[in-house]
Design an enzyme around this catalytic site. Structure first.
Site, short mmCIF file in Angstrom:
data_model
loop_
_atom_site.label_atom_id
_atom_site.label_comp_id
_atom_site.label_asym_id
_atom_site.label_seq_id
_atom_site.Cartn_x
_atom_site.Cartn_y
_atom_site.Cartn_z
N ILE A 461 41.76 53.93 6.11
CA ILE A 461 41.60 53.27 7.53
C ILE A 461 43.23 52.11 7.30
O ILE A 461 43.00 51.43 6.78
CB ILE A 461 40.86 52.49 8.10
CG1 ILE A 461 39.78 54.02 7.68
CG2 ILE A 461 40.67 52.23 9.20
CD1 ILE A 461 38.43 52.94 8.08
N GLU A 504 37.46 52.25 2.26
CA GLU A 504 37.58 53.18 3.28
C GLU A 504 39.06 54.05 3.10
O GLU A 504 39.21 54.92 4.16
CB GLU A 504 38.62 52.35 4.39
CG GLU A 504 39.66 51.65 4.14
CD GLU A 504 39.94 50.37 3.11
OE1 GLU A 504 40.96 50.04 2.46
OE2 GLU A 504 38.96 50.41 2.49
#
Length: 597
Positions: A461, A504
């Protein structure tokens, strides 16, 4: 079969006993006169005494005065004969017999016999008293008899040849009787050794004690077993008689199972065992004459009680109690006859002696039969109980097996769930890095074997740390969860799998996927994320991802870690190229100095 053979032996015994009187045609039963001894009686006075001072015993009857401490003198007039003769006293339990042979007023011979003397001192070794006559001429025999036992005996005069012929039947019958008892003793003792059933051992001891008692009563024991043990001969009847009823009570308790079927009757048997144990001890110290009336009365009482025990359990439905009652009834009848004879109320010594032998043999036979029936019934009951227990055990095992299978099923399910949990990411529900390592090695090896392409896609991300810092970790977690669902929805094949690599970062493993297909999937995923609106507690928001793709061509990578490093490098290049882009590599990764993403 044993019972049948024993029955034939018993019938043979009865036949031999029945034949014995037939040989008595040559016996001479003289007229017997008697008078009690007084303190002043001398033998000279007896010789000079008038005929009126002597009492006469009816012709053909035996002497029978019962139990008496009194000594008696007996006189027998014997006519002349052309052959040798013997005097026969047919009762072995006479303590002292002084015999005088008188001819023309003078003593021509004198003998002392009795069972208070060693057996070897008898002129003829016979269980009863056999005395050669001193002369063939006319003579008078005087006998002084004293005994602590019952004062009773038949007095007969025989020619030796006829006496031996008559005795052979009694010897054969006696041998058969004791042989039968010995066989039953050994047979039941072996039964005990095989089965370890104490009823057989008690019965063996009971039969042995009956044999010893009869040997004592019959004189056979003093002749063959304890000829020099005068003390034992004097007490054998009271001592062994007590032992007989101790074991009779034990056999009754074992055969009829009185402890379970009738505790009250069982207590009575235990009481008799205690009484006879005391009697046995007393017989060692007390004189025979003092104890024998008590023992005889107690014997009749015990037999009646044992008989009542059998009848009581018979009426309660115990089948073999009937045979037991018949056996004990025959013995009770014989003991009653014997007791009456000892007390002087029954005159036939022959019937008295052999009735108890026949009755005891019959009782031994029937009790052995009862014991066999009881043991067989007990064995059948044990087999039925064993079968029942086996059935219950099988049922319990089946039930426990079913329960165990259920537990094992639940355990396997729990293990499966636990394994599932250990392989899943706790936040997103995706497979975790640990499971990726396992599956990645397996897929890498399969790709090398099959020669097919294997694609590893690693995505991250963009700017996730500022998002966490601005909106909090809860908001970041909600984005991660929503992204995981979105990634799974973009994959079409069951073999394509999404993993949370950490933080992430996510990894997608695409077996059998070439470069063209990998690019399409990566672009599709990037566009889906770019267009998706993520709903969080902090409101709606959008994110972008950077994707690094590495494709393993056949024989391109030797180790799966090389493919993973290539994908990581491609992701690194996507981050450094401005993010929100896809970088694909089909080259072997060359390590570079690590840079921050």
């Amino acid at each position: 079969m044993t019972a049948i053979r024993t029955l034939w032996a018993l019938l043979g015994l009865v036949c031999l006993i029945g034949l014995a009187p037939a040989a008595k045609a040559a016996v001479e039963e003289p007229q017997i006169y008697y008078q009690p001894e007084t303190a002043t009686t001398s033998f000279a006075q007896l010789l000079a005494s008038a005929s009126s001072s002597w009492e006469q015993i009816p012709q053909g009857e035996a002497v029978s005065f019962g139990y008496t401490p009194q000594a008696y003198w007996f006189k027998v007039e014997v006519a002349a004969s052309r052959s040798d003769r013997i005097l026969y006293l047919g009762y072995p339990l006479l303590d002292s017999v002084d015999i005088y042979f008188v001819q023309n007023g003078a003593i021509i011979d004198q003998l002392l016999v009795g069972d208070n003397l060693p057996f070897a001192q008898r002129p003829i070794l016979n269980k009863n008293f056999v005395i050669p006559m001193a002369s063939r001429a006319e003579q008078t025999i005087y006998l002084r008899v004293r005994t602590e036992s019952s004062l009773r005996f038949p007095l007969e005069i025989w020619q030796p040849a006829e006496f031996m012929q008559a005795q052979q039947y009694q010897v054969a019958a006696t041998g058969l009787y004791f042989g039968l008892l010995l066989c039953m003793v050994v047979y039941n003792f072996f039964n005990y050794l095989v089965t370890r059933e104490f009823s057989f051992l008690n019965y063996s001891a009971y039969t042995l004690s009956i044999g010893l008692l009869m040997a004592g009563l019959d004189g056979t024991g003093y002749q063959y077993l304890w000829p020099n043990w005068i003390w034992l001969q004097d007490r054998i009847v009271t001592m062994i008689g007590s032992v007989v009823f101790i074991f009779a009570s034990l056999v009754t308790a074992g055969v009829l199972q009185t402890a379970q079927r009738s505790p009250r009757l069982h207590r009575g048997l235990q009481l008799f065992i205690g009484i006879y144990s005391v009697t046995f001890v007393l017989s060692i110290f007390l004189p025979y004459a003092t104890l024998i009336p008590y023992v005889l009365g107690l014997a009749v009482t015990s037999c009646i009680y044992l008989l009542a025990t059998g009848i009581s359990l018979w009426t309660r439905g115990l089948t073999y109690a009937r045979i037991y009652t018949l056996a004990l009834g025959s013995l009770l009848f014989a003991i009653t006859i014997n007791a009456l004879g000892y007390l002087g109320l029954f005159e036939s010594v022959f019937v008295q002696r052999y009735a108890i032998m026949a009755a005891s043999a019959l009782e031994v036979l029937l009790l052995s039969w009862v014991l066999a029936l009881r043991f067989n019934e007990s064995r059948v009951e044990q087999l039925a109980l064993k079968e029942k227990l086996n059935t219950q055990l099988e049922s319990m095992v089946a039930q426990r097996t079913e329960e165990l299978e259920q537990v094992m099923g639940r355990l396997q399910l729990a293990n499966k769930e636990l394994e599932q949990k250990s392989n899943e990411d706790g936040l997103t529900g995706l497979y975790n890095r640990r499971f990726l390592n396992q599956e990645f090695k397996r897929e890498f090896g399969r790709a090398k074997r099959t020669g097919r392409d294997l694609t590893l896609m690693m995505l991250d991300i963009d700017h996730f740390k500022p998002l966490n810092d601005s909106f909090g970790h809860l908001c970041g977690d909600q984005v991660l969860v929503e992204l995981a669902r979105l990634l799974v929805s973009q994959l079409q094949r069951a073999t394509d799998t999404v993993y949370r690599y950490g933080g992430e970062e996510f990894v997608i493993l695409l077996p059998d996927t070439d470069e063209h297909g990998a690019r399409e999937i990566a672009v599709k995923i990037g566009q889906a994320v770019r267009d998706h609106v993520f709903k969080t507690d902090q409101g709606e928001m959008k994110i972008t991802i950077s994707i690094g793709v590495a494709i393993a061509k056949p024989d391109m990578y030797k180790e799966p870690t090389q493919l993973l490093a290539a994908a990581d490098d491609a992701l690194y290049r996507a981050k450094n190229s401005g993010r929100d882009i896809v970088k694909v590599t089909t080259q072997i990764h060359e390590p570079e100095q690590a840079n921050s993403r």
